[in-house]
Design an enzyme around this catalytic site. Structure first.
Site, PDB file in Angstrom:
ATOM      1  N   GLU A  49      13.047   1.326  -1.872  1.00 24.11           N
ATOM      2  CA  GLU A  49      12.805   0.696  -3.168  1.00 24.11           C
ATOM      3  C   GLU A  49      13.346   1.522  -4.335  1.00 24.11           C
ATOM      4  O   GLU A  49      13.236   1.102  -5.484  1.00 24.11           O
ATOM      5  CB  GLU A  49      11.303   0.456  -3.355  1.00 24.11           C
ATOM      6  CG  GLU A  49      10.748  -0.539  -2.346  1.00 24.11           C
ATOM      7  CD  GLU A  49       9.279  -0.861  -2.563  1.00 24.11           C
ATOM      8  OE1 GLU A  49       8.698  -0.433  -3.592  1.00 24.11           O
ATOM      9  OE2 GLU A  49       8.713  -1.563  -1.707  1.00 24.11           O
ATOM     10  N   CYS A  77       0.830  -1.208   0.000  1.00 25.05           N
ATOM     11  CA  CYS A  77       0.000   0.000   0.000  1.00 25.05           C
ATOM     12  C   CYS A  77       0.867   1.261   0.000  1.00 25.05           C
ATOM     13  O   CYS A  77       0.396   2.328  -0.416  1.00 25.05           O
ATOM     14  CB  CYS A  77      -0.963  -0.009   1.184  1.00 25.05           C
ATOM     15  SG  CYS A  77      -0.194  -0.279   2.787  1.00 25.05           S
ATOM     16  N   HIS A  78       2.115   1.133   0.416  1.00 27.61           N
ATOM     17  CA  HIS A  78       3.018   2.290   0.403  1.00 27.61           C
ATOM     18  C   HIS A  78       3.329   2.752  -1.023  1.00 27.61           C
ATOM     19  O   HIS A  78       3.823   3.853  -1.216  1.00 27.61           O
ATOM     20  CB  HIS A  78       4.320   1.969   1.158  1.00 27.61           C
ATOM     21  CG  HIS A  78       5.084   0.814   0.600  1.00 27.61           C
ATOM     22  ND1 HIS A  78       4.790  -0.497   0.930  1.00 27.61           N
ATOM     23  CD2 HIS A  78       6.110   0.763  -0.274  1.00 27.61           C
ATOM     24  CE1 HIS A  78       5.626  -1.305   0.292  1.00 27.61           C
ATOM     25  NE2 HIS A  78       6.428  -0.562  -0.448  1.00 27.61           N
TER      26      HIS A  78
END
Length: 149
Positions: free
Chosen positions: A144, A116-117
């Site tokens: 990421e 969800c991030h």
């Protein structure tokens, strides 16, 4: 239900498994050290993600909630590592208002594993329901390589 704790740079997490599937990841520690194939795999994969050695989770999961919650979680699971999409993108795919998508993202029972991030507002960065709020979301996105401030 069984639980195990894992320490990450994003905070201490508790992973919950029921009937062979991961059903929850929450911030904090349970003090439990249960063992199962699914829990052991989840802990190992969360540690590998934390160390920058894993981009895609491969775990048995079971999202409990409304059909919309399950559908939104399925769409979030498709977002590639290091990339983001908007609530509006998911809303168009599912044919529901973006506000409903935001609520479902906030209710994601398996954060990190269901990313969800990686969901943003139409104008950029939005809130995050995990511990630390939006700063934790930024930390995930930086980890990421998909978000720089």
């Amino acid at each position: 239900m069984k639980q195990a704790d894992v320490h990450t740079q994003f905070g201490d997490l508790t992973v919950t498994e029921d009937q062979g599937a991961i059903i929850r990841v929450s911030w904090g520690v349970s003090g439990c050290a249960d063992r199962s194939e699914a829990l052991d795999a989840a802990v190992a994969q969360l540690q590998a993600y934390d160390a920058g050695e894993l981009e895609t989770f491969d775990l048995p999961i079971a999202v409990r909630g409304s059909q919309l919650q399950r559908d939104v979680c399925a769409e979030m699971s498709k977002i590639p590592f290091g990339q983001t999409i908007t609530y509006g993108d998911i809303a168009k795919t599912l044919g529901v208002p973006a506000q409903a998508i935001g609520q479902a993202c906030g209710g994601n029972p398996i954060p990190i594993i269901i990313p969800c991030h990686r969901v943003m507002g139409a104008k950029g960065l939005t809130g995050f329901s995990g511990a630390g709020g939006v700063e934790t979301k930024v930390a995930f996105l930086r980890h990421e390589g998909g978000f720089l401030i």
